[in-house]
Scaffold this motif. Structure first.
Motif, PDB file in Angstrom:
ATOM      1  N   GLY A 147       0.814  -1.209   0.000  1.00  0.00           N
ATOM      2  CA  GLY A 147       0.000   0.000   0.000  1.00  0.00           C
ATOM      3  C   GLY A 147       0.850   1.263   0.000  1.00  0.00           C
ATOM      4  N   ASP A 187      -6.728   0.324  -3.388  1.00  0.00           N
ATOM      5  CA  ASP A 187      -7.559   0.846  -2.293  1.00  0.00           C
ATOM      6  C   ASP A 187      -8.399   2.042  -2.756  1.00  0.00           C
ATOM      7  OD1 ASP A 187      -6.424  -1.101  -0.716  1.00  0.00           O
ATOM      8  OD2 ASP A 187      -4.967   0.232   0.244  1.00  0.00           O
ATOM      9  N   ASP A 204      -9.541  -8.422  -5.458  1.00  0.00           N
ATOM     10  CA  ASP A 204      -9.002  -9.741  -5.786  1.00  0.00           C
ATOM     11  C   ASP A 204     -10.126 -10.798  -5.802  1.00  0.00           C
ATOM     12  OD1 ASP A 204      -7.404 -11.975  -6.093  1.00  0.00           O
ATOM     13  OD2 ASP A 204      -6.260 -11.717  -4.243  1.00  0.00           O
ATOM     14  N   GLY A 313       2.030  -6.505   0.660  1.00  0.00           N
ATOM     15  CA  GLY A 313       0.608  -6.881   0.683  1.00  0.00           C
ATOM     16  C   GLY A 313       0.037  -7.294  -0.668  1.00  0.00           C
ATOM     17  N   ASN A 317      -2.103 -11.034  -4.063  1.00  0.00           N
ATOM     18  CA  ASN A 317      -3.085 -11.034  -5.155  1.00  0.00           C
ATOM     19  C   ASN A 317      -3.005 -12.313  -5.998  1.00  0.00           C
ATOM     20  OD1 ASN A 317      -3.782 -10.169  -8.191  1.00  0.00           O
ATOM     21  ND2 ASN A 317      -5.008  -8.988  -6.735  1.00  0.00           N
ATOM     22  N   ASP A 345       2.239  -6.793   6.259  1.00  0.00           N
ATOM     23  CA  ASP A 345       3.150  -6.342   7.315  1.00  0.00           C
ATOM     24  C   ASP A 345       3.146  -7.287   8.515  1.00  0.00           C
ATOM     25  OD1 ASP A 345       3.864  -4.269   5.747  1.00  0.00           O
ATOM     26  OD2 ASP A 345       2.779  -2.727   6.864  1.00  0.00           O
TER      27      ASP A 345
HETATM   28  O1  KG4 Z   1       2.422  -4.724   3.029  1.00  0.00           O
HETATM   29  P1  KG4 Z   1       1.122  -4.196   3.532  1.00  0.00           P
HETATM   30  O2  KG4 Z   1       0.413  -5.004   4.592  1.00  0.00           O
HETATM   31  O3  KG4 Z   1       1.281  -2.745   4.129  1.00  0.00           O
HETATM   32  C1  KG4 Z   1       2.049  -1.761   3.524  1.00  0.00           C
HETATM   33  O4  KG4 Z   1       3.288  -1.743   3.769  1.00  0.00           O
HETATM   34  O5  KG4 Z   1       1.427  -0.987   2.749  1.00  0.00           O
HETATM   35  O6  KG4 Z   1       0.170  -3.986   2.265  1.00  0.00           O
HETATM   36  C2  KG4 Z   1      -1.161  -3.517   2.338  1.00  0.00           C
HETATM   37  C3  KG4 Z   1      -1.657  -3.286   0.916  1.00  0.00           C
HETATM   38  C4  KG4 Z   1      -3.040  -2.631   0.853  1.00  0.00           C
HETATM   39  O7  KG4 Z   1      -3.000  -1.600  -0.116  1.00  0.00           O
HETATM   40  C5  KG4 Z   1      -3.933  -3.772   0.380  1.00  0.00           C
HETATM   41  O8  KG4 Z   1      -5.058  -3.347  -0.362  1.00  0.00           O
HETATM   42  C6  KG4 Z   1      -2.974  -4.575  -0.485  1.00  0.00           C
HETATM   43  O9  KG4 Z   1      -1.752  -4.532   0.214  1.00  0.00           O
HETATM   44  N1  KG4 Z   1      -3.416  -5.973  -0.653  1.00  0.00           N
HETATM   45  C7  KG4 Z   1      -3.801  -6.497  -1.825  1.00  0.00           C
HETATM   46  C8  KG4 Z   1      -4.202  -7.835  -1.555  1.00  0.00           C
HETATM   47  N2  KG4 Z   1      -4.031  -8.061  -0.214  1.00  0.00           N
HETATM   48  C9  KG4 Z   1      -3.551  -6.901   0.325  1.00  0.00           C
HETATM   49  N3  KG4 Z   1      -3.834  -5.969  -3.067  1.00  0.00           N
HETATM   50  C10 KG4 Z   1      -4.276  -6.776  -4.061  1.00  0.00           C
HETATM   51  N4  KG4 Z   1      -4.695  -8.047  -3.876  1.00  0.00           N
HETATM   52  C11 KG4 Z   1      -4.671  -8.615  -2.651  1.00  0.00           C
HETATM   53  N5  KG4 Z   1      -5.088  -9.868  -2.480  1.00  0.00           N
END
Ligand code: KG4
Ligand code: ZN
Length: 381
Positions: A147, A187, A204, A313, A317, A345
């Protein structure tokens, strides 16, 4: 060596105990999704306050699950950046105070380095458990996609010269997003269409019900470094397709319905989406995934490496995993992803990355501080 990892860079308060950089004894993550959900994004001030409330119970729970006391821990690794400064400071100050009061070694870890280490950690655990998986060997190209970040790195390792048995990892930045991160685009599109928060996992799960060929968003063009990313144009293209149309009206109705529906199921949400909405998100997801895969493969080609690590994150996907697996297989490369719990995270990845720094003799002192912006490695492009 038992390392306590602490992570608080964004909206998850996390602590983990990892043994020798390869065995997760515990990994506790307190999510703030419920706090930020109604705003459709992370509110920094609320995030710091939540971290303050959660940090101690989360660390205690990590020790309890690992069946150790804080005194049994050999060292502490804490995220020093990049991230939200108020959030980072909570974990960093807590970790620093613990290290000082217990007289334990402390290291600061770059959050992105943590995400990359999640790949090895998982790979090592699988191999130790005797699972038939290939070794995630270096050099590799790593895509960290979340994100807050969308970056490509060349990752190399060398044995540490002196009397330390560890390996030294070096990172060269190959590319990064010039505007929105890919997860942020997921998002924001989900917010525009009133699908819920965080949008990535929802899109997703809904996208397989739409036609990914319905809207042709074309290729994302980049001037300058071809390994950089840009997703804001795509996000705006979605906005233009929605604004003033039936899709906007339908999103408004969904927004009103969501206020009355308490945590709707996927089936319920899908029943409240017109086919055109499902087609739009399937096409959007396809465009993002295609861009991520193509640029990462181009980076692997430019650096002559066979291994691709995908973490963060967005690495959860399904379409991204499928497309990376297919494309790398076709080209004789190998793609490695952490499991979903280690992709988002967590603090196990921070403890694992910190372990190698400790082995290499790195120690942080009381001057360790948090950095909202904290580049990893030298710029190569
Ligand atoms: O790595 P993370 O937990 O936190 C950050 O460092 O940002 O990533 C969160 C991000 C969010 O934008 C969320 O919508 C995205 O990862 N995310 C996904 C999926 N699972 C989480 N984006 C697309 N498909 C997914 N299955
Ligand atoms: Zn992250």
């Amino acid at each position: 060596m038992l390392v306590l990892g602490i992570e608080s860079s964004c909206d998850e308060t996390a602590a983990a105990v990892v043994a020798d950089g390869e065995e997760i004894r515990s990994s506790v993550v307190a999510s703030q999704v419920l706090t930020h959900e109604k705003y459709g994004g992370v509110v920094p001030e609320l995030a710091s306050r939540e971290h303050l409330r959660k940090i101690q119970p989360v660390v205690e729970e990590a020790c309890r699950q690992a069946q150790v006391t804080i005194h049994d821990v050999d060292a502490i690794a804490v995220t020093e950046g990049p991230g939200l400064i108020g959030s980072l400071l909570v974990g960093l100050v807590y970790g620093k105070a613990l290290a000082l009061s217990l007289d334990k070694p402390l290291v600061g870890v770059n959050h992105l380095e943590g995400h990359i280490h999640a790949v090895w950690l998982e790979n090592k655990m699988a191999r130790i458990a005797g699972k038939p998986v290939a070794e995630a060997a270096l050099p590799a190209v790593a895509l960290v996609v979340s994100g807050g970040h969308t970056s490509l790195f060349l990752v190399e390792a060398s044995s540490h010269a002196a009397d330390h048995p560890g390996r030294v990892f070096t990172y060269s930045q190959l590319g990064r997003t010039r505007d929105d991160a890919a997860g942020e685009a997921f998002d924001k599109v989900a917010k525009l269409l009133a699908l819920g928060y965080p949008g990535g996992p929802i899109i997703d799960r809904l996208a397989p019900f739409g036609n990914p060929l319905a809207v042709d968003f074309g290729h994302i063009k980049m001037k300058g470094n071809p390994l950089d990313f840009s997703f804001s144009g795509l996000k705006t293209a979605v906005l233009y397709r929605v604004r003033g149309t039936e899709l906007a009206k339908e999103a408004g109705e969904r927004r009103a319905w969501r206020k009355t529906a308490d945590r709707p199921s996927d089936d319920d949400l899908r029943a409240h989406c017109a086919q055109a909405t499902l087609d739009l998100i399937a096409s959007f997801q396809k465009a993002v995934v295609q861009d991520l895969v193509e640029r990462t493969l181009a980076a692997a080609d430019a650096c002559h490496v066979d291994a691709i690590f995908v973490s963060g994150g967005v690495a959860c996907n399904s379409l991204l995993r499928q497309r990376f697996t297919e494309a790398t297989r076709r080209q004789g490369l190998q793609a490695f992803f952490p499991s979903p719990a280690l992709s988002t995270d967590n603090a196990a990845m921070i403890a694992a990355a910190g372990y190698y720094k400790l082995l290499a003799g790195e120690r942080a002192g009381v001057s360790l501080t948090a950095h909202a912006s904290f580049p990893l490695g030298a710029n190569r492009m």
